[in-house]
Design an enzyme around this catalytic site. Sequence first.
Site, PDB file in Angstrom:
ATOM      1  CG  ASN A  19      -0.286  -0.003   2.305  1.00 26.28           C
ATOM      2  OD1 ASN A  19       0.826   0.730   2.760  1.00 26.28           O
ATOM      3  ND2 ASN A  19      -0.803  -0.885   3.411  1.00 26.28           N
ATOM      4  CE  LYS A 179      -4.601  -1.135   0.762  1.00 25.37           C
ATOM      5  NZ  LYS A 179      -4.996  -0.883   2.235  1.00 25.37           N
ATOM      6  CD  GLU A 236      -9.614   1.972   4.919  1.00 24.27           C
ATOM      7  OE1 GLU A 236     -10.976   1.951   4.420  1.00 24.27           O
ATOM      8  OE2 GLU A 236      -9.025   1.144   5.346  1.00 24.27           O
ATOM      9  CG  HIS A 319      -7.944  -3.405   9.686  1.00 20.79           C
ATOM     10  ND1 HIS A 319      -6.893  -4.182  10.031  1.00 20.79           N
ATOM     11  CD2 HIS A 319      -7.122  -3.011   8.315  1.00 20.79           C
ATOM     12  CE1 HIS A 319      -6.008  -4.405   9.366  1.00 20.79           C
ATOM     13  NE2 HIS A 319      -6.189  -3.678   8.281  1.00 20.79           N
ATOM     14  CD  GLU A 338     -10.896  -4.118   4.531  1.00 21.96           C
ATOM     15  OE1 GLU A 338     -10.881  -3.462   5.843  1.00 21.96           O
ATOM     16  OE2 GLU A 338     -10.154  -3.618   3.807  1.00 21.96           O
TER      17      GLU A 338
HETATM   18 MG    MG Z   1      -7.012   0.629   5.445  1.00 21.13          MG
END
Ligand code: MG
Length: 384
Positions: A19, A179, A236, A319, A338
């Site tokens: 990420n 992302k 986020e 998360h 998620e």
């Molecule tokens: Mg996150």
Amino acid sequence: MRIIDIREKTVSLSDPMSNAVISFLEMTASAVAIDIDAGEKGTVTGYGFSSVGRYGQSGLINERFAPRLKAVGDMTGADGGLDPVHGWAAMMANEKPGGDGDRAGAVGVLDMALWDAASKIEGIPLWQLLSERYNGDNAHERVPVYASGGHYYPDRDLTALVEEIRGILDQGFETVKIKCGQYGLEDDCARIEAILPLLGNDGSRLAVDVNCMCSTSGETQAMADAYAPYDLAWIEEPGHPHDFELLTALTGYYDGAIATGENLFSMSETYNLMRYGGLRADRDLIQIDPALSYGVVEYANIVRLAEAGDWPRSQMVPHAGHLLAFHTVAGLQLGAHEMAARPDFILSGLQGGVEISGGKATLPDVPGIGFETHGPLWAVLADL
Ligand code: MG
């Protein structure tokens, strides 16, 4: 009921994805098994597996928390079943408040194994036990889910990103998260604009995770200006998890939803976020991960805290997509689960038999958490 044995091993989660701030090449997790003498029901084994993102905790588990847990005598609760709260209290003895960090993940994975065992002893899935103990026997009939993907890879371009998200949508999801934040706002917008056509150009079906990339209010405002035209589902983790000033400035500037909290690990940290983070209970999302935050015992208190602060459960969205989180979302009727949707990652997917359509998942019916029905996780846990 008493603990007979606890076993732990560190598992590699090595993966080429990244990420905006970390690579997963060196990522690890802890896998644990706890054998319980359940009287007439014989020996029952509960399993735990870390959530992703914070590394395995072998030292903390083996030197501190497993020995305290093993020293507990009777683990029987008032209802005659195994009561994980006994174990949780023993693990947290002689721990000063604050400084939660990696300790919270070590306790969380052991707490998880106790809840797995407790629900197996009852012969019911964990979501049902949580519903009975903490939610007046209520639970989601079908669990809202969204898919998480769209990481960065060394060898992938926008075409590969589009193909990945197309594959995710084919699995029955309505909302996806990708992302952003690694290569600047122009690249972020290109990623967003590549995905939106797959979603009928409906930005409310796309969330964007920038993994703490912004350091100043100027950066968050530039990001908000760039993303605002897309009307995204949420942005986020705009900045450092503890930078409430930055967060407050952003929510005063940007009307869209903000999600954060995956790098806060306790009820007191959640309290600070809700009290001082400038978040808005009518739209923003709290993403505390139960597996990384001392487990179910602490998380149930976090949900109570949220409600005491007039935060509806719909705004609690854990998360990472852990199987444990799925049970908490189902049994405590939280906002959404998620789900890591890439099929070849060990923490992707849900329990065997769970079906997804229209952005909602069916409930698992096997006793416990259901690790035994999840191929990749069970491949690791079975030899514990
Ligand atoms: Mg996150």
